[in-house]
Design a protein around this motif. Structure first.
Motif, PDB file in Angstrom:
ATOM      1  N   ILE A  64      46.286  34.792  45.949  1.00 21.85           N
ATOM      2  CA  ILE A  64      45.560  36.036  46.204  1.00 21.85           C
ATOM      3  C   ILE A  64      44.054  35.838  46.017  1.00 21.85           C
ATOM      4  O   ILE A  64      43.329  36.794  45.752  1.00 21.85           O
ATOM      5  N   ILE A  65      43.580  34.621  46.188  1.00 27.19           N
ATOM      6  CA  ILE A  65      42.170  34.336  45.957  1.00 27.19           C
ATOM      7  C   ILE A  65      41.275  35.123  46.904  1.00 27.19           C
ATOM      8  O   ILE A  65      40.244  35.665  46.486  1.00 27.19           O
ATOM      9  N   ARG A  66      41.634  35.217  48.163  1.00 25.17           N
ATOM     10  CA  ARG A  66      40.802  35.960  49.117  1.00 25.17           C
ATOM     11  C   ARG A  66      40.634  37.412  48.656  1.00 25.17           C
ATOM     12  O   ARG A  66      39.534  37.967  48.699  1.00 25.17           O
ATOM     13  N   THR A  67      41.712  38.019  48.214  1.00 22.00           N
ATOM     14  CA  THR A  67      41.664  39.402  47.738  1.00 22.00           C
ATOM     15  C   THR A  67      40.784  39.522  46.501  1.00 22.00           C
ATOM     16  O   THR A  67      39.937  40.421  46.419  1.00 22.00           O
ATOM     17  N   LEU A  68      40.981  38.629  45.539  1.00 23.55           N
ATOM     18  CA  LEU A  68      40.176  38.668  44.320  1.00 23.55           C
ATOM     19  C   LEU A  68      38.700  38.438  44.630  1.00 23.55           C
ATOM     20  O   LEU A  68      37.827  39.108  44.061  1.00 23.55           O
ATOM     21  N   ARG A  69      38.434  37.508  45.511  1.00 24.66           N
ATOM     22  CA  ARG A  69      37.047  37.210  45.892  1.00 24.66           C
ATOM     23  C   ARG A  69      36.406  38.439  46.528  1.00 24.66           C
ATOM     24  O   ARG A  69      35.272  38.815  46.191  1.00 24.66           O
ATOM     25  N   ALA A  70      37.138  39.119  47.401  1.00 28.78           N
ATOM     26  CA  ALA A  70      36.614  40.316  48.060  1.00 28.78           C
ATOM     27  C   ALA A  70      36.365  41.435  47.049  1.00 28.78           C
ATOM     28  O   ALA A  70      35.364  42.153  47.148  1.00 28.78           O
ATOM     29  N   GLU A  71      37.262  41.572  46.078  1.00 28.73           N
ATOM     30  CA  GLU A  71      37.084  42.597  45.046  1.00 28.73           C
ATOM     31  C   GLU A  71      35.790  42.382  44.263  1.00 28.73           C
ATOM     32  O   GLU A  71      35.182  43.340  43.789  1.00 28.73           O
ATOM     33  N   HIS A  72      35.394  41.132  44.109  1.00 28.92           N
ATOM     34  CA  HIS A  72      34.164  40.806  43.385  1.00 28.92           C
ATOM     35  C   HIS A  72      32.935  40.788  44.304  1.00 28.92           C
ATOM     36  O   HIS A  72      31.810  40.629  43.835  1.00 28.92           O
ATOM     37  N   ALA A 126      41.601  30.707  37.526  1.00 31.92           N
ATOM     38  CA  ALA A 126      42.226  31.729  36.686  1.00 31.92           C
ATOM     39  C   ALA A 126      41.237  32.261  35.648  1.00 31.92           C
ATOM     40  O   ALA A 126      41.150  33.484  35.430  1.00 31.92           O
ATOM     41  N   ARG A 127      40.484  31.373  35.005  1.00 34.16           N
ATOM     42  CA  ARG A 127      39.489  31.809  34.018  1.00 34.16           C
ATOM     43  C   ARG A 127      38.418  32.676  34.674  1.00 34.16           C
ATOM     44  O   ARG A 127      38.020  33.707  34.124  1.00 34.16           O
ATOM     45  N   LEU A 128      37.945  32.255  35.828  1.00 34.49           N
ATOM     46  CA  LEU A 128      36.890  32.980  36.520  1.00 34.49           C
ATOM     47  C   LEU A 128      37.320  34.412  36.835  1.00 34.49           C
ATOM     48  O   LEU A 128      36.550  35.359  36.664  1.00 34.49           O
ATOM     49  N   PHE A 129      38.550  34.582  37.279  1.00 34.60           N
ATOM     50  CA  PHE A 129      39.053  35.910  37.638  1.00 34.60           C
ATOM     51  C   PHE A 129      39.755  36.613  36.475  1.00 34.60           C
ATOM     52  O   PHE A 129      40.258  37.732  36.646  1.00 34.60           O
ATOM     53  N   GLU A 130      39.787  35.958  35.307  1.00 31.98           N
ATOM     54  CA  GLU A 130      40.411  36.523  34.102  1.00 31.98           C
ATOM     55  C   GLU A 130      41.856  36.939  34.356  1.00 31.98           C
ATOM     56  O   GLU A 130      42.288  38.035  34.036  1.00 31.98           O
ATOM     57  N   GLU A 134      49.758  32.152  37.150  1.00 33.37           N
ATOM     58  CA  GLU A 134      50.921  32.744  37.816  1.00 33.37           C
ATOM     59  C   GLU A 134      50.582  34.044  38.542  1.00 33.37           C
ATOM     60  O   GLU A 134      51.268  34.420  39.489  1.00 33.37           O
ATOM     61  N   ASP A 135      49.542  34.741  38.083  1.00 29.15           N
ATOM     62  CA  ASP A 135      49.124  35.971  38.764  1.00 29.15           C
ATOM     63  C   ASP A 135      48.394  35.666  40.068  1.00 29.15           C
ATOM     64  O   ASP A 135      48.338  36.510  40.957  1.00 29.15           O
ATOM     65  N   ILE A 136      47.815  34.475  40.175  1.00 29.34           N
ATOM     66  CA  ILE A 136      47.013  34.116  41.338  1.00 29.34           C
ATOM     67  C   ILE A 136      47.800  33.298  42.352  1.00 29.34           C
ATOM     68  O   ILE A 136      47.713  33.519  43.549  1.00 29.34           O
ATOM     69  N   PHE A 137      48.594  32.355  41.849  1.00 29.23           N
ATOM     70  CA  PHE A 137      49.340  31.448  42.724  1.00 29.23           C
ATOM     71  C   PHE A 137      50.825  31.762  42.661  1.00 29.23           C
ATOM     72  O   PHE A 137      51.397  31.898  41.586  1.00 29.23           O
ATOM     73  N   VAL A 138      51.446  31.861  43.833  1.00 26.44           N
ATOM     74  CA  VAL A 138      52.857  32.216  43.919  1.00 26.44           C
ATOM     75  C   VAL A 138      53.591  31.121  44.671  1.00 26.44           C
ATOM     76  O   VAL A 138      53.193  30.746  45.776  1.00 26.44           O
ATOM     77  N   ASP A 139      54.652  30.621  44.074  1.00 24.50           N
ATOM     78  CA  ASP A 139      55.495  29.639  44.743  1.00 24.50           C
ATOM     79  C   ASP A 139      56.460  30.405  45.651  1.00 24.50           C
ATOM     80  O   ASP A 139      57.316  31.128  45.159  1.00 24.50           O
TER      81      ASP A 139
END
Length: 71
Positions: free
Chosen positions: A4-12, A49-53, A57-62
């Motif tokens: 969900i990096i794209r989503t998190l990046r957009a939120e910031h 993960a640290r950057l987005f706090e 597992e919340d960011i990467f999904v298998d």
């Protein structure tokens, strides 16, 4: 691996280049991770993960793991 990096990046409000600068990687690396063409190294996954706090597992999904049941 999905993420969900794209989503998190957009939120910031960060561009791929801004995120890349924060992680000390190239913009192309951020793009490749966002699109699932590249899975980050474990140290990079921890940095993300640290950057987005969030937890890794919340960011990467298998996609091969069954979804967790709602608690």
């Amino acid at each position: 691996m999905e993420n969900i990096i794209r989503t998190l990046r957009a939120e910031h409000g960060w561009s791929q280049a801004a995120l890349a600068d924060k992680l000390d990687v190239s913009r192309q690396s951020v793009n490749a991770i966002e699109t699932g063409k590249y899975d980050p190294s474990l140290p990079l996954a921890f940095a993300i993960a640290r950057l987005f706090e969030k937890s890794i597992e919340d960011i990467f999904v298998d996609p091969q793991q069954p979804a967790k049941a709602a608690e």
